[in-house]
Motif scaffolding. Sequence first.
Motif, PDB file in Angstrom:
ATOM      1  N   SER A 192       5.339  -0.521  12.824  1.00 60.24           N
ATOM      2  CA  SER A 192       4.877   0.620  13.370  1.00 60.24           C
ATOM      3  C   SER A 192       3.903   1.016  12.425  1.00 60.24           C
ATOM      4  O   SER A 192       3.885   1.066  10.930  1.00 60.24           O
ATOM      5  CB  SER A 192       6.064   1.794  13.417  1.00 60.24           C
ATOM      6  N   GLY A 193       2.592   1.118  12.704  1.00 64.66           N
ATOM      7  CA  GLY A 193       1.623   1.691  12.019  1.00 64.66           C
ATOM      8  C   GLY A 193       0.890   0.273  11.388  1.00 64.66           C
ATOM      9  O   GLY A 193       0.960  -0.671  11.879  1.00 64.66           O
ATOM     10  N   LYS A 194       0.336   0.735  10.202  1.00 65.42           N
ATOM     11  CA  LYS A 194      -0.512  -0.302   9.350  1.00 65.42           C
ATOM     12  C   LYS A 194      -0.523  -0.112   8.026  1.00 65.42           C
ATOM     13  O   LYS A 194      -0.064   0.982   7.533  1.00 65.42           O
ATOM     14  CB  LYS A 194      -1.866  -0.320   9.836  1.00 65.42           C
ATOM     15  N   ILE A 195      -0.775  -1.099   7.287  1.00 62.81           N
ATOM     16  CA  ILE A 195      -0.815  -1.223   5.753  1.00 62.81           C
ATOM     17  C   ILE A 195      -2.297  -1.586   5.353  1.00 62.81           C
ATOM     18  O   ILE A 195      -2.984  -2.402   5.570  1.00 62.81           O
ATOM     19  CB  ILE A 195       0.164  -2.114   5.247  1.00 62.81           C
ATOM     20  N   ILE A 196      -2.748  -0.511   4.444  1.00 64.75           N
ATOM     21  CA  ILE A 196      -4.112  -0.733   4.024  1.00 64.75           C
ATOM     22  C   ILE A 196      -4.088  -0.920   2.326  1.00 64.75           C
ATOM     23  O   ILE A 196      -3.403  -0.217   1.910  1.00 64.75           O
ATOM     24  CB  ILE A 196      -5.257   0.342   4.376  1.00 64.75           C
ATOM     25  N   VAL A 197      -4.915  -1.517   1.896  1.00 60.28           N
ATOM     26  CA  VAL A 197      -4.844  -2.051   0.513  1.00 60.28           C
ATOM     27  C   VAL A 197      -6.092  -2.669  -0.184  1.00 60.28           C
ATOM     28  O   VAL A 197      -6.857  -3.061   0.717  1.00 60.28           O
ATOM     29  CB  VAL A 197      -3.563  -2.940   0.264  1.00 60.28           C
ATOM     30  N   ILE A 205      -3.436  -2.492  -7.580  1.00 58.19           N
ATOM     31  CA  ILE A 205      -3.743  -2.304  -6.452  1.00 58.19           C
ATOM     32  C   ILE A 205      -3.375  -0.857  -6.015  1.00 58.19           C
ATOM     33  O   ILE A 205      -2.587  -0.144  -6.506  1.00 58.19           O
ATOM     34  CB  ILE A 205      -3.141  -3.172  -5.177  1.00 58.19           C
ATOM     35  N   LYS A 206      -4.169  -0.304  -4.931  1.00 56.14           N
ATOM     36  CA  LYS A 206      -3.838   0.924  -4.364  1.00 56.14           C
ATOM     37  C   LYS A 206      -3.442   0.603  -2.898  1.00 56.14           C
ATOM     38  O   LYS A 206      -4.071  -0.002  -2.128  1.00 56.14           O
ATOM     39  CB  LYS A 206      -4.736   2.088  -4.422  1.00 56.14           C
ATOM     40  N   ILE A 207      -2.560   1.287  -2.375  1.00 57.41           N
ATOM     41  CA  ILE A 207      -1.815   1.039  -0.869  1.00 57.41           C
ATOM     42  C   ILE A 207      -1.319   2.403  -0.192  1.00 57.41           C
ATOM     43  O   ILE A 207      -0.985   3.033  -0.766  1.00 57.41           O
ATOM     44  CB  ILE A 207      -0.759  -0.199  -1.114  1.00 57.41           C
ATOM     45  N   GLU A 208      -1.302   1.898   1.127  1.00 57.40           N
ATOM     46  CA  GLU A 208      -0.880   3.130   1.926  1.00 57.40           C
ATOM     47  C   GLU A 208      -0.460   2.794   3.352  1.00 57.40           C
ATOM     48  O   GLU A 208      -1.183   1.706   3.840  1.00 57.40           O
ATOM     49  CB  GLU A 208      -2.166   4.214   2.043  1.00 57.40           C
ATOM     50  N   HIS A 209       0.635   3.251   3.745  1.00 52.72           N
ATOM     51  CA  HIS A 209       0.937   3.232   5.159  1.00 52.72           C
ATOM     52  C   HIS A 209       0.495   4.425   6.108  1.00 52.72           C
ATOM     53  O   HIS A 209       0.636   5.361   5.743  1.00 52.72           O
ATOM     54  CB  HIS A 209       2.367   2.963   5.169  1.00 52.72           C
ATOM     55  N   LYS A 210      -0.333   3.808   7.296  1.00 58.11           N
ATOM     56  CA  LYS A 210      -0.745   4.707   8.179  1.00 58.11           C
ATOM     57  C   LYS A 210      -0.241   4.482   9.642  1.00 58.11           C
ATOM     58  O   LYS A 210       0.101   3.238   9.783  1.00 58.11           O
ATOM     59  CB  LYS A 210      -2.167   4.829   8.262  1.00 58.11           C
ATOM     60  N   PRO A 216     -12.429  -0.424  11.788  1.00 58.49           N
ATOM     61  CA  PRO A 216     -13.299  -1.182  11.062  1.00 58.49           C
ATOM     62  C   PRO A 216     -13.598  -0.622   9.615  1.00 58.49           C
ATOM     63  O   PRO A 216     -13.813  -1.349   8.796  1.00 58.49           O
ATOM     64  CB  PRO A 216     -14.658  -0.843  11.887  1.00 58.49           C
ATOM     65  N   ASN A 217     -13.765   0.667   9.334  1.00 59.20           N
ATOM     66  CA  ASN A 217     -13.752   1.223   8.167  1.00 59.20           C
ATOM     67  C   ASN A 217     -12.509   2.289   7.837  1.00 59.20           C
ATOM     68  O   ASN A 217     -12.556   3.275   7.973  1.00 59.20           O
ATOM     69  CB  ASN A 217     -14.915   2.057   8.081  1.00 59.20           C
ATOM     70  N   GLU A 218     -11.706   1.450   6.853  1.00 58.70           N
ATOM     71  CA  GLU A 218     -10.609   2.142   6.405  1.00 58.70           C
ATOM     72  C   GLU A 218     -10.699   3.153   5.187  1.00 58.70           C
ATOM     73  O   GLU A 218     -11.413   2.863   4.427  1.00 58.70           O
ATOM     74  CB  GLU A 218      -9.560   1.109   6.199  1.00 58.70           C
ATOM     75  N   SER A 219     -10.017   3.920   5.136  1.00 56.18           N
ATOM     76  CA  SER A 219     -10.313   4.865   4.042  1.00 56.18           C
ATOM     77  C   SER A 219      -8.792   5.365   3.929  1.00 56.18           C
ATOM     78  O   SER A 219      -7.657   5.494   4.522  1.00 56.18           O
ATOM     79  CB  SER A 219     -11.010   6.084   4.358  1.00 56.18           C
ATOM     80  N   PHE A 220      -8.456   5.778   2.457  1.00 54.53           N
ATOM     81  CA  PHE A 220      -7.048   6.161   1.840  1.00 54.53           C
ATOM     82  C   PHE A 220      -7.190   7.661   1.975  1.00 54.53           C
ATOM     83  O   PHE A 220      -8.061   8.524   1.730  1.00 54.53           O
ATOM     84  CB  PHE A 220      -7.100   5.739   0.589  1.00 54.53           C
ATOM     85  N   SER A 221      -6.034   8.349   2.054  1.00 55.81           N
ATOM     86  CA  SER A 221      -5.761   9.912   2.030  1.00 55.81           C
ATOM     87  C   SER A 221      -4.674  10.026   1.058  1.00 55.81           C
ATOM     88  O   SER A 221      -4.911  11.181   0.340  1.00 55.81           O
ATOM     89  CB  SER A 221      -5.304  10.301   3.383  1.00 55.81           C
ATOM     90  N   ASP A 222      -3.716   9.230   0.643  1.00 55.72           N
ATOM     91  CA  ASP A 222      -2.426   9.495   0.195  1.00 55.72           C
ATOM     92  C   ASP A 222      -2.063   8.134  -0.656  1.00 55.72           C
ATOM     93  O   ASP A 222      -0.893   7.891  -0.329  1.00 55.72           O
ATOM     94  CB  ASP A 222      -1.558  10.369   0.538  1.00 55.72           C
ATOM     95  N   PRO A 223      -2.861   7.535  -1.314  1.00 54.15           N
ATOM     96  CA  PRO A 223      -2.296   6.033  -1.595  1.00 54.15           C
ATOM     97  C   PRO A 223      -1.314   5.987  -2.865  1.00 54.15           C
ATOM     98  O   PRO A 223      -1.299   6.792  -3.689  1.00 54.15           O
ATOM     99  CB  PRO A 223      -3.541   5.269  -2.087  1.00 54.15           C
ATOM    100  N   LYS A 224      -0.567   4.761  -3.127  1.00 49.29           N
ATOM    101  CA  LYS A 224       0.161   4.746  -4.354  1.00 49.29           C
ATOM    102  C   LYS A 224      -0.373   3.764  -4.941  1.00 49.29           C
ATOM    103  O   LYS A 224      -1.231   2.723  -4.385  1.00 49.29           O
ATOM    104  CB  LYS A 224       1.692   4.291  -3.526  1.00 49.29           C
ATOM    105  N   THR A 225      -0.321   3.588  -6.063  1.00 50.25           N
ATOM    106  CA  THR A 225      -0.870   2.603  -7.191  1.00 50.25           C
ATOM    107  C   THR A 225       0.326   1.616  -7.623  1.00 50.25           C
ATOM    108  O   THR A 225       1.346   2.097  -7.979  1.00 50.25           O
ATOM    109  CB  THR A 225      -1.459   3.015  -8.427  1.00 50.25           C
TER     110      THR A 225
END
Length: 227
Positions: A192-197, A205-210, A216-225
């Motif tokens: 379900s969804g995607k992982i951006i890192v 690293i910083k990472i987030e599940h959306k 094409p152009n991913e951006s973070f809104s509330d990442p974890k480190t």
Amino acid sequence: ELSPQLEKIIEDSGCKGKPHVGPNACMIKVLEQVSAGAFVGKVGGLQGNFDFGLLDLRKKQEFANPSRYSTRTQFIKCPFEYYNEELKQKFFDLIKRNDEKQCGETAQDKIGTLKGNWFFEKTTDSISQWNNYLAFVNDNQNPQMQVVSIGGLISSAGKLEFNPSSTGLINRVFEQVTPDGKTYCFENQNFSGKIIVQMLDETKIKIEHKTESCQPNESFSDPKTYQ
């Protein structure tokens, strides 16, 4: 049912009847030499499996940060590789892994790349805080597949498995993801969804599940480190 020899070890340890996990755990650590073929106990009935492992203190696993791991993990090896050739092949035929590393690969850290194990930055106990775990590794059964293994925190615990690509920013081979300032995205229709890192440097690293699919152009809104 343990053999009389192992039963004696437990009785002498002071741990008999006490839990072996949790805050009040009583661990038994002994170096007791036994002969080859020694009887250690019986398993069966309601207990359908026999959970055992092997440590080889002559061969240390090559983790990027060994201090993160217990002695057990740093020296753990595949028990089947230590049997004679006839028995070893018998066990490997049951595993049926599709490459030469029949037991898989414990330490997959590749320093300077995304591949390997990562820990949430606020982790204080990397043994018991399971939800802080994160790994970018080859699949245990099919090493041609890659897996984002999630202990929790950024999403529900589980894994995102996919066929890796050697180009682009989507489902890229983990060893090819470096601190290059780019944001990479991983997805699969069964997840379900995607992982951006993004790798901030070689150790962070910083990472987030959306919820949506890779763009094409991913951006973070509330990442974890993670480190």
